[in-house]
Scaffold this motif. Sequence first.
Motif, PDB file in Angstrom:
ATOM      1  N   LEU A  17      -6.751  -2.152   5.438  1.00 29.51           N
ATOM      2  CA  LEU A  17      -7.635  -1.314   3.424  1.00 29.51           C
ATOM      3  C   LEU A  17      -7.026  -0.434   4.057  1.00 29.51           C
ATOM      4  O   LEU A  17      -7.528   0.734   4.996  1.00 29.51           O
ATOM      5  N   GLY A  18      -6.677   0.129   2.799  1.00 35.21           N
ATOM      6  CA  GLY A  18      -6.034   0.985   2.321  1.00 35.21           C
ATOM      7  C   GLY A  18      -6.788   2.332   0.476  1.00 35.21           C
ATOM      8  O   GLY A  18      -6.895   1.021  -0.008  1.00 35.21           O
ATOM      9  N   TRP A  19      -6.503   2.968   0.441  1.00 35.52           N
ATOM     10  CA  TRP A  19      -6.189   3.243  -0.832  1.00 35.52           C
ATOM     11  C   TRP A  19      -5.990   4.538  -1.734  1.00 35.52           C
ATOM     12  O   TRP A  19      -4.895   5.097  -1.381  1.00 35.52           O
ATOM     13  N   MET A  20      -5.516   3.369  -2.545  1.00 37.09           N
ATOM     14  CA  MET A  20      -3.919   4.307  -3.815  1.00 37.09           C
ATOM     15  C   MET A  20      -4.602   4.631  -4.959  1.00 37.09           C
ATOM     16  O   MET A  20      -5.956   4.041  -5.628  1.00 37.09           O
ATOM     17  N   ASP A  21      -4.350   5.833  -5.460  1.00 35.19           N
ATOM     18  CA  ASP A  21      -3.938   5.869  -6.450  1.00 35.19           C
ATOM     19  C   ASP A  21      -3.060   5.673  -7.572  1.00 35.19           C
ATOM     20  O   ASP A  21      -2.002   5.214  -6.776  1.00 35.19           O
ATOM     21  N   ASP A  22      -2.908   5.786  -8.853  1.00 36.46           N
ATOM     22  CA  ASP A  22      -1.544   5.289  -9.365  1.00 36.46           C
ATOM     23  C   ASP A  22      -0.678   6.209  -8.889  1.00 36.46           C
ATOM     24  O   ASP A  22       0.478   5.635  -8.861  1.00 36.46           O
ATOM     25  N   GLU A  23      -0.628   7.649  -8.551  1.00 34.27           N
ATOM     26  CA  GLU A  23       0.957   7.709  -8.261  1.00 34.27           C
ATOM     27  C   GLU A  23       1.202   7.227  -6.309  1.00 34.27           C
ATOM     28  O   GLU A  23       2.315   6.812  -5.954  1.00 34.27           O
ATOM     29  N   ALA A  24       0.115   7.319  -5.615  1.00 37.93           N
ATOM     30  CA  ALA A  24       0.451   5.886  -4.493  1.00 37.93           C
ATOM     31  C   ALA A  24       0.822   4.931  -4.519  1.00 37.93           C
ATOM     32  O   ALA A  24       1.727   4.383  -4.267  1.00 37.93           O
ATOM     33  N   LEU A  25       0.400   4.738  -5.679  1.00 36.27           N
ATOM     34  CA  LEU A  25       0.950   1.874  -6.378  1.00 36.27           C
ATOM     35  C   LEU A  25       1.837   2.995  -6.032  1.00 36.27           C
ATOM     36  O   LEU A  25       3.385   1.897  -6.461  1.00 36.27           O
TER      37      LEU A  25
END
Length: 123
Positions: A17-25
């Motif tokens: 499991l990781g975390w994404m914001d709009d830029e990572a996505l």
Amino acid sequence: MVAAIVQQHDTGEVLMLGWMDDEALRRTLTSGRVTFWSRSRQEYWRKGDTSGHVQVVRSVALDCDGDALLVRVHQVGAACHTGTRTCFEAGGDLGAVVGDLPPGADDAPAAPDPDPDPEEENQ
């Protein structure tokens, strides 16, 4: 910030499991490699850039509530920073009671939950 569940595309194995914001996505969708936001380091990181254990994107899907992603990948090497195949090996089984299906439940077609959890609806 959205949770990104990473799954091996051909076996269905849940890797991490990781975390994404709009830029990572955006980076993940446009580069073919998985990029996360590191909450501890406060920076973007592309899985495998230092370890060589890359995650090559096969598909990305948004859940029905828009608050989680399923990222299906071809994992090269270990997915976990501990060196294990998945991040769920080191933590171990918590010993949950295994429930029983109601009679005939395994033959029933999938249908919307007529009694949804009100907490889920408000998240």
